[in-house]
Design an enzyme around this catalytic site. Structure first.
Site, mmCIF file in Angstrom:
data_model
loop_
_atom_site.group_PDB
_atom_site.id
_atom_site.type_symbol
_atom_site.label_atom_id
_atom_site.label_comp_id
_atom_site.label_asym_id
_atom_site.label_seq_id
_atom_site.Cartn_x
_atom_site.Cartn_y
_atom_site.Cartn_z
ATOM 1 C CG ASP A 1 24.517 -47.407 23.836
ATOM 2 O OD1 ASP A 1 24.141 -46.868 23.577
ATOM 3 O OD2 ASP A 1 24.896 -47.731 24.407
ATOM 4 C CG ASP B 1 35.929 -46.324 13.206
ATOM 5 O OD1 ASP B 1 35.069 -46.492 13.146
ATOM 6 O OD2 ASP B 1 37.089 -45.489 11.814
ATOM 7 N N PRO C 1 33.117 -38.328 17.060
ATOM 8 C CG PRO C 1 34.311 -39.781 19.003
ATOM 9 C CD PRO C 1 34.056 -38.120 17.768
HETATM 10 N N1 SPM Z 1 25.170 -46.193 26.232
HETATM 11 C C1 SPM Z 1 24.680 -44.936 26.538
HETATM 12 C C2 SPM Z 1 25.123 -44.067 25.510
HETATM 13 C C3 SPM Z 1 24.469 -43.090 24.688
HETATM 14 N N2 SPM Z 1 24.028 -42.974 23.948
HETATM 15 C C4 SPM Z 1 22.996 -41.576 23.850
HETATM 16 C C5 SPM Z 1 23.763 -40.754 23.742
HETATM 17 C C6 SPM Z 1 22.845 -39.489 23.802
HETATM 18 C C7 SPM Z 1 23.704 -38.157 23.851
HETATM 19 N N3 SPM Z 1 22.618 -36.796 23.521
HETATM 20 C C8 SPM Z 1 21.449 -36.325 24.518
HETATM 21 C C9 SPM Z 1 22.117 -35.115 23.930
HETATM 22 C C10 SPM Z 1 20.480 -34.648 24.206
HETATM 23 N N4 SPM Z 1 20.830 -33.325 25.813
#
Ligand code: SPM
Length: 273
Positions: free
Chosen positions: A155, A137, A162
């Site tokens: 990221d 976590d 989670p």
């Molecule tokens: N390494 C990539 C990880 C992604 N992080 C951000 C993800 C966001 C996804 N949500 C998008 C929602 C919009 N439709």
């Protein structure tokens, strides 16, 4: 028969993608993990029905979440990436020659393992000897560290499931504590059009903890209609301190012009803050 994947943007907007192939599908203890292939966007990691990254445009997001903070830091050596189990952010971090250690803290081992197999362009870098992968976590991992990292990159997936705790003030307080005296961090902070309240809350939380803070955007076609935001908090370095982009890095999105204009914001986002 055609297979269509539908992603819910809001209660009233859904976006559909035609799936060529499902390469991997498994329910982990944390979420549903799928790797599928689209026509234009290529292979993609999908968590609980939400696209996280696609081969087609992942470089935009990963370059912007990683290089903006790393160039502002004067000598980044020790970096933590929270979330990001696909490896795209770590791959970008490793492009900086000063890097000695990258700790990737991804709660879901299934994400890391499936990406190693089906998205090696991203996760292949996890075999680098400077990288440690911890399937624990992120909130707890950060809580236990003190004055250790130069840069922390959050990221995460969206603020549901989670990742929810990674958008709250107590987490940013721990991030502050885990950073060295001149450390800084960046977090992905969602869409300014559809998550404006979240952005406002995150920004004001970070403002109460870090003396220096900025929001910046990039256009990531996979994620949303409109731009995507990142929020940066710094203990010492300001945007003006950024080292100039080294063109030998040969990035695909980030360059000297993007670096110069990173923190220019459209009026509606300025007003949001
Ligand atoms: N390494 C990539 C990880 C992604 N992080 C951000 C993800 C966001 C996804 N949500 C998008 C929602 C919009 N439709």
């Amino acid at each position: 028969m055609e297979l269509w994947f539908t992603e819910r943007e809001t209660d009233n907007i859904k976006v559909q993608w035609k799936v060529n192939k499902t390469l991997y599908s498994k329910k982990s203890p944390f979420q549903q993990v799928d790797i599928v292939e689209f026509t234009e966007f290529g292979r993609a990691l999908v968590l609980d029905g939400i696209i996280q990254t696609t081969i087609f445009d992942e470089f935009i997001y990963h370059e912007m979440i990683a290089h903006v903070p790393l160039y502002i830091h004067q000598k980044p050596e020790r970096v933590m990436v929270v979330g990001g189990g696909d490896g795209g952010t770590v791959r970008e971090v490793l492009k900086h020659p000063t890097i000695k250690q990258v700790d990737l803290v991804e709660i879901d081992k299934e994400v890391v393992e499936s990406c190693k197999k089906y998205l090696p362009e991203l996760a292949g870098c996890l075999a680098d000897p400077r990288v440690n992968v911890y399937n624990v976590d992120g909130f707890k991992f950060v809580e236990e560290k003190e004055g250790y990292y130069d840069v922390i990159i959050i990221d995460s997936s969206d603020p549901i499931g989670p990742a929810i705790g990674l958008f709250a003030k107590p987490f940013y307080q721990n991030v502050y504590k885990a950073l060295k005296g001149d450390g800084l961090f960046t977090a992905q902070t969602e869409s300014p059009l559809f998550n404006s309240q979240l952005i406002r809350d995150v920004y004001s939380g970070i403002k109460e903890i870090f003396p220096i803070y900025y929001l910046y955007t990039a256009q990531v076609p996979t994620y949303s209609i409109g731009p995507w935001t990142f929020t940066l908090g710094s203990k010492k370095y300001k945007k003006e301190d950024a080292r100039l982009y080294d063109e030998n890095m040969k990035l695909r999105y980030f360059n000297k012009e993007i670096q110069r204009s990173t923190f220019d914001l459209p009026q509606y986002i300025k007003e949001l803050l």
